[in-house]
Design an enzyme around this catalytic site. Structure first.
Site, PDB file in Angstrom:
ATOM      1  N   HIS A  47       0.840  -1.209   0.000  1.00 39.15           N
ATOM      2  CA  HIS A  47       0.000   0.000   0.000  1.00 39.15           C
ATOM      3  C   HIS A  47       0.873   1.257   0.000  1.00 39.15           C
ATOM      4  O   HIS A  47       0.599   2.208  -0.730  1.00 39.15           O
ATOM      5  CB  HIS A  47      -0.892   0.051   1.249  1.00 39.15           C
ATOM      6  CG  HIS A  47      -1.890  -1.069   1.371  1.00 39.15           C
ATOM      7  ND1 HIS A  47      -2.055  -1.781   2.528  1.00 39.15           N
ATOM      8  CD2 HIS A  47      -2.771  -1.582   0.475  1.00 39.15           C
ATOM      9  CE1 HIS A  47      -3.021  -2.680   2.352  1.00 39.15           C
ATOM     10  NE2 HIS A  47      -3.463  -2.597   1.118  1.00 39.15           N
TER      11      HIS A  47
ATOM     12  N   LYS B  93     -17.776  -6.517   8.252  1.00 40.01           N
ATOM     13  CA  LYS B  93     -16.513  -7.224   8.475  1.00 40.01           C
ATOM     14  C   LYS B  93     -16.046  -6.992   9.904  1.00 40.01           C
ATOM     15  O   LYS B  93     -16.390  -6.001  10.520  1.00 40.01           O
ATOM     16  CB  LYS B  93     -15.443  -6.701   7.514  1.00 40.01           C
ATOM     17  CG  LYS B  93     -15.570  -7.249   6.114  1.00 40.01           C
ATOM     18  CD  LYS B  93     -14.279  -6.972   5.365  1.00 40.01           C
ATOM     19  CE  LYS B  93     -14.401  -7.258   3.882  1.00 40.01           C
ATOM     20  NZ  LYS B  93     -13.266  -6.703   3.143  1.00 40.01           N
TER      21      LYS B  93
ATOM     22  N   ARG C 183      -1.578  -6.523  -8.085  1.00 35.31           N
ATOM     23  CA  ARG C 183      -0.448  -7.366  -7.706  1.00 35.31           C
ATOM     24  C   ARG C 183      -0.186  -8.447  -8.714  1.00 35.31           C
ATOM     25  O   ARG C 183       0.929  -8.696  -9.113  1.00 35.31           O
ATOM     26  CB  ARG C 183      -0.731  -8.026  -6.351  1.00 35.31           C
ATOM     27  CG  ARG C 183      -0.552  -7.090  -5.202  1.00 35.31           C
ATOM     28  CD  ARG C 183      -1.223  -7.636  -4.000  1.00 35.31           C
ATOM     29  NE  ARG C 183      -2.666  -7.505  -4.138  1.00 35.31           N
ATOM     30  CZ  ARG C 183      -3.509  -7.530  -3.115  1.00 35.31           C
ATOM     31  NH1 ARG C 183      -3.057  -7.749  -1.898  1.00 35.31           N
ATOM     32  NH2 ARG C 183      -4.787  -7.379  -3.308  1.00 35.31           N
TER      33      ARG C 183
ATOM     34  N   SER D 129      -2.805  -7.729   3.123  1.00 34.68           N
ATOM     35  CA  SER D 129      -3.073  -7.570   4.556  1.00 34.68           C
ATOM     36  C   SER D 129      -3.429  -8.922   5.179  1.00 34.68           C
ATOM     37  O   SER D 129      -2.988  -9.244   6.281  1.00 34.68           O
ATOM     38  CB  SER D 129      -4.217  -6.590   4.776  1.00 34.68           C
ATOM     39  OG  SER D 129      -3.871  -5.323   4.294  1.00 34.68           O
TER      40      SER D 129
HETATM   41  N1  LIG Z   1       1.123  -5.413  -2.246  1.00 39.33           N
HETATM   42  C1  LIG Z   1       0.301  -4.664  -2.989  1.00 39.33           C
HETATM   43  N2  LIG Z   1       0.723  -4.144  -4.147  1.00 39.33           N
HETATM   44  C2  LIG Z   1      -0.109  -3.427  -4.925  1.00 39.33           C
HETATM   45  N3  LIG Z   1      -1.384  -3.167  -4.641  1.00 39.33           N
HETATM   46  C3  LIG Z   1      -1.860  -3.652  -3.498  1.00 39.33           C
HETATM   47  C4  LIG Z   1      -1.040  -4.426  -2.606  1.00 39.33           C
HETATM   48  N4  LIG Z   1      -1.799  -4.783  -1.540  1.00 39.33           N
HETATM   49  C5  LIG Z   1      -3.018  -4.261  -1.769  1.00 39.33           C
HETATM   50  N5  LIG Z   1      -3.064  -3.589  -2.925  1.00 39.33           N
HETATM   51  C6  LIG Z   1      -4.203  -2.882  -3.504  1.00 39.33           C
HETATM   52  O1  LIG Z   1      -4.593  -1.894  -2.598  1.00 39.33           O
HETATM   53  C7  LIG Z   1      -5.991  -1.672  -2.653  1.00 39.33           C
HETATM   54  C8  LIG Z   1      -6.601  -1.812  -1.292  1.00 39.33           C
HETATM   55  O2  LIG Z   1      -6.486  -3.138  -0.922  1.00 39.33           O
HETATM   56  P1  LIG Z   1      -6.923  -3.799   0.430  1.00 39.33           P
HETATM   57  O3  LIG Z   1      -7.135  -2.822   1.507  1.00 39.33           O
HETATM   58  O4  LIG Z   1      -7.989  -4.804   0.125  1.00 39.33           O
HETATM   59  O5  LIG Z   1      -5.566  -4.577   0.766  1.00 39.33           O
HETATM   60  P2  LIG Z   1      -5.267  -6.091   0.712  1.00 39.33           P
HETATM   61  O6  LIG Z   1      -3.827  -6.256   1.012  1.00 39.33           O
HETATM   62  O7  LIG Z   1      -5.783  -6.682  -0.554  1.00 39.33           O
HETATM   63  O8  LIG Z   1      -6.128  -6.580   1.962  1.00 39.33           O
HETATM   64  P3  LIG Z   1      -6.946  -7.935   2.150  1.00 39.33           P
HETATM   65  O9  LIG Z   1      -5.936  -9.025   2.198  1.00 39.33           O
HETATM   66  O10 LIG Z   1      -7.637  -7.697   3.456  1.00 39.33           O
HETATM   67  O11 LIG Z   1      -7.871  -8.011   0.975  1.00 39.33           O
HETATM   68  C9  LIG Z   1      -6.481  -2.680  -3.708  1.00 39.33           C
HETATM   69  O12 LIG Z   1      -6.510  -2.028  -4.966  1.00 39.33           O
HETATM   70  C10 LIG Z   1      -5.424  -3.737  -3.691  1.00 39.33           C
HETATM   71  O13 LIG Z   1      -5.377  -4.448  -4.911  1.00 39.33           O
HETATM   72 MG   LIG Z   2      -7.854  -7.040  -0.937  1.00 38.84          MG
END
Ligand SMILES: Nc1ncnc2c1ncn2[C@@H]1O[C@H](COP(=O)(O)OP(=O)(O)OP(=O)(O)O)[C@@H](O)[C@H]1O
Ligand SMILES: [Mg+2]
Length: 165
Positions: A18, A42, A91, A129
């Site tokens: 992020h 959630k 990703r 996450s």
């Molecule tokens: N490592 C990463 N690299 C690039 N984009 C990311 C990454 N982690 C999350 N994102 C993107 O950030 C945005 C917010 O994602 P989110 O808060 O769902 O995080 P997440 O890591 O996917 O969490 P969860 O595992 O709870 O789904 C989404 O567009 C997601 O694709």
């Molecule tokens: Mg996600």
């Protein structure tokens, strides 16, 4: 007109993936709003207030990064903030289908808002996450994958949860 972008997500917790996307977004757009989804259905590990506090602390030196919360329809929030862009991170191929659906639905709901996808640096492409929480709760090392403050907060959280169970 300055370009204002909204980067929505749960950020439960904020990862270096992020952080990478937000940092890139802050270079590309005049302002980027990290919009933390407050979803009552959630049950997040970190409260909305904790997630806001962490993101504000991590980005305190980047003046064009703002941290806010939202609920309800994303396009309504984006319009209310008078932003023009939704930023999403990609990703892997596995993100694509869901993101593609959401982007087209949002385009249908509000044709004036553009979704922009950004790729993180390669070393962050496998971080989520959910995976961070899973690995950490099982005693694995997450150092370097999340901001130091998140590592500390995870330690406190897990210790707190153990003490009450
Ligand atoms: N490592 C990463 N690299 C690039 N984009 C990311 C990454 N982690 C999350 N994102 C993107 O950030 C945005 C917010 O994602 P989110 O808060 O769902 O995080 P997440 O890591 O996917 O969490 P969860 O595992 O709870 O789904 C989404 O567009 C997601 O694709
Ligand atoms: Mg996600």
């Amino acid at each position: 007109m300055p370009t204002l972008a909204v980067y929505p997500g749960s950020f439960d917790p904020l990862t270096n993936g992020h952080v990478d996307i937000i940092t890139r977004g802050a270079r590309l757009f005049d302002r980027i709003i990290v919009a933390i989804l407050v979803n009552l259905e959630k049950s997040p590990l970190f409260t909305a207030a904790e997630r806001v506090e962490i993101a504000r602390a991590v980005f305190k030196k980047l003046p064009n990064v703002e941290v806010d919360t939202f609920d309800g329809l994303l396009v309504d929030y984006v319009q209310r903030r008078q932003a023009q862009v939704i930023v999403r991170g990609l990703r892997a191929l596995s993100d694509f289908e869901y993101e593609f659906q959401m982007a087209l639905m949002n385009q249908r709901l509000n044709g004036r808002i553009e979704t922009v996808f950004m790729m993180p640096a390669e070393q962050y492409t496998y971080i989520s996450s959910r995976l961070i929480k899973e690995v950490f709760s099982l005693g694995g090392r997450v150092h370097g994958l999340v901001p130091d403050m998140v590592e500390e907060r995870l330690r406190e959280k897990v210790a707190g949860l153990r003490a009450t169970s």
